[in-house]
Design a protein around this motif. Sequence first.
Motif, short mmCIF file in Angstrom:
data_model
loop_
_atom_site.label_atom_id
_atom_site.label_comp_id
_atom_site.label_asym_id
_atom_site.label_seq_id
_atom_site.Cartn_x
_atom_site.Cartn_y
_atom_site.Cartn_z
N ARG A 4 0.82 -1.21 0.00
CA ARG A 4 0.00 0.00 0.00
C ARG A 4 0.85 1.25 0.00
O ARG A 4 0.57 2.20 -0.70
CB ARG A 4 -0.91 0.02 1.23
N ASN A 5 1.91 1.24 0.81
CA ASN A 5 2.70 2.45 0.99
C ASN A 5 4.06 2.04 1.54
O ASN A 5 4.14 1.25 2.46
CB ASN A 5 1.96 3.38 1.96
N ALA A 6 5.12 2.62 1.00
CA ALA A 6 6.47 2.27 1.45
C ALA A 6 6.71 2.70 2.89
O ALA A 6 7.62 2.20 3.53
CB ALA A 6 7.51 2.91 0.54
N SER A 7 5.93 3.61 3.41
CA SER A 7 6.16 4.09 4.77
C SER A 7 5.33 3.33 5.80
O SER A 7 5.13 3.81 6.90
CB SER A 7 5.88 5.59 4.86
N THR A 8 4.87 2.17 5.48
CA THR A 8 4.09 1.36 6.41
C THR A 8 5.02 0.49 7.26
O THR A 8 4.90 -0.72 7.28
CB THR A 8 3.06 0.49 5.67
N SER A 9 5.93 1.12 7.95
CA SER A 9 6.92 0.40 8.75
C SER A 9 6.40 0.05 10.14
O SER A 9 7.10 -0.64 10.88
CB SER A 9 8.20 1.23 8.87
N GLY A 10 5.22 0.50 10.46
CA GLY A 10 4.67 0.17 11.76
C GLY A 10 5.18 1.05 12.90
O GLY A 10 5.00 0.71 14.06
N VAL A 11 5.82 2.15 12.56
CA VAL A 11 6.34 3.02 13.60
C VAL A 11 5.22 3.84 14.24
O VAL A 11 4.17 4.05 13.63
CB VAL A 11 7.42 3.99 13.05
N ASP A 12 5.46 4.28 15.44
CA ASP A 12 4.57 5.22 16.09
C ASP A 12 4.90 6.59 15.51
O ASP A 12 6.03 7.07 15.66
CB ASP A 12 4.79 5.20 17.61
N ARG A 13 3.94 7.21 14.85
CA ARG A 13 4.18 8.47 14.14
C ARG A 13 4.62 9.60 15.07
O ARG A 13 5.42 10.44 14.68
CB ARG A 13 2.94 8.88 13.34
N ARG A 14 4.11 9.64 16.29
CA ARG A 14 4.52 10.69 17.23
C ARG A 14 5.96 10.50 17.66
O ARG A 14 6.73 11.45 17.75
CB ARG A 14 3.58 10.72 18.44
N THR A 15 6.35 9.25 17.93
CA THR A 15 7.73 8.97 18.31
C THR A 15 8.66 9.24 17.14
O THR A 15 9.76 9.79 17.31
CB THR A 15 7.87 7.51 18.80
N LEU A 16 8.24 8.88 15.94
CA LEU A 16 9.03 9.15 14.74
C LEU A 16 9.22 10.66 14.57
O LEU A 16 10.33 11.13 14.32
CB LEU A 16 8.35 8.56 13.49
N ALA A 17 8.15 11.44 14.73
CA ALA A 17 8.25 12.89 14.58
C ALA A 17 9.20 13.48 15.62
O ALA A 17 10.00 14.36 15.31
CB ALA A 17 6.86 13.52 14.70
N ARG A 18 9.13 12.98 16.86
CA ARG A 18 10.06 13.43 17.91
C ARG A 18 11.49 13.09 17.52
O ARG A 18 12.40 13.90 17.68
CB ARG A 18 9.68 12.78 19.25
N GLY A 19 11.69 11.91 16.97
CA GLY A 19 13.01 11.49 16.52
C GLY A 19 13.53 12.34 15.38
O GLY A 19 14.71 12.72 15.36
N VAL A 20 12.68 12.65 14.43
CA VAL A 20 13.09 13.50 13.29
C VAL A 20 13.50 14.88 13.80
O VAL A 20 14.52 15.43 13.37
CB VAL A 20 11.96 13.59 12.24
N ARG A 21 12.72 15.45 14.71
CA ARG A 21 13.06 16.77 15.26
C ARG A 21 14.43 16.76 15.94
O ARG A 21 15.25 17.65 15.72
CB ARG A 21 11.99 17.24 16.25
#
Length: 153
Positions: A4-21
Amino acid sequence: MKRRNASTSGVDRRTLARGVRLRKELTGSAYVKGVDTDLDPALVPARELLTEFVWGKVWTRKGIDRRTRSFMNIGILMALNRPQELALNLRMAVKNGLSREEIGEAILHAIAYCGAPAGVNTIGVARQLFAELDREKPKTAHGSNTTQPKSWL
């Protein structure tokens, strides 16, 4: 099975966003953009998982501060012989408040456990970083380097 989508890695989007920041804060937006630009869709889940875990979960934990994490990474990356990651982490160590003297002590300490070849390589990486930092020092109106406080590396 259709993806469906290459970004379907199962990550928690909030934790990912905190990590990116945090990753952008410590490595710089240009670095993050450079390593993430034109990333093959097949690699996006791996990048997301790494960013979520390393940056969003481990680096943001309260147990130890960023200076200590940076100090540890110097020895770890020396032992693993990862000069590219070491160069990035040495620059992060500066952002996290380590002085040149503290970086030198971290290298010296790790040499006792990692050996001379790792130390020689790491001294070379640190030497390059220190030269880059010296070139980045602010200039006065007359073009000469200003005298920097001791905290300037």
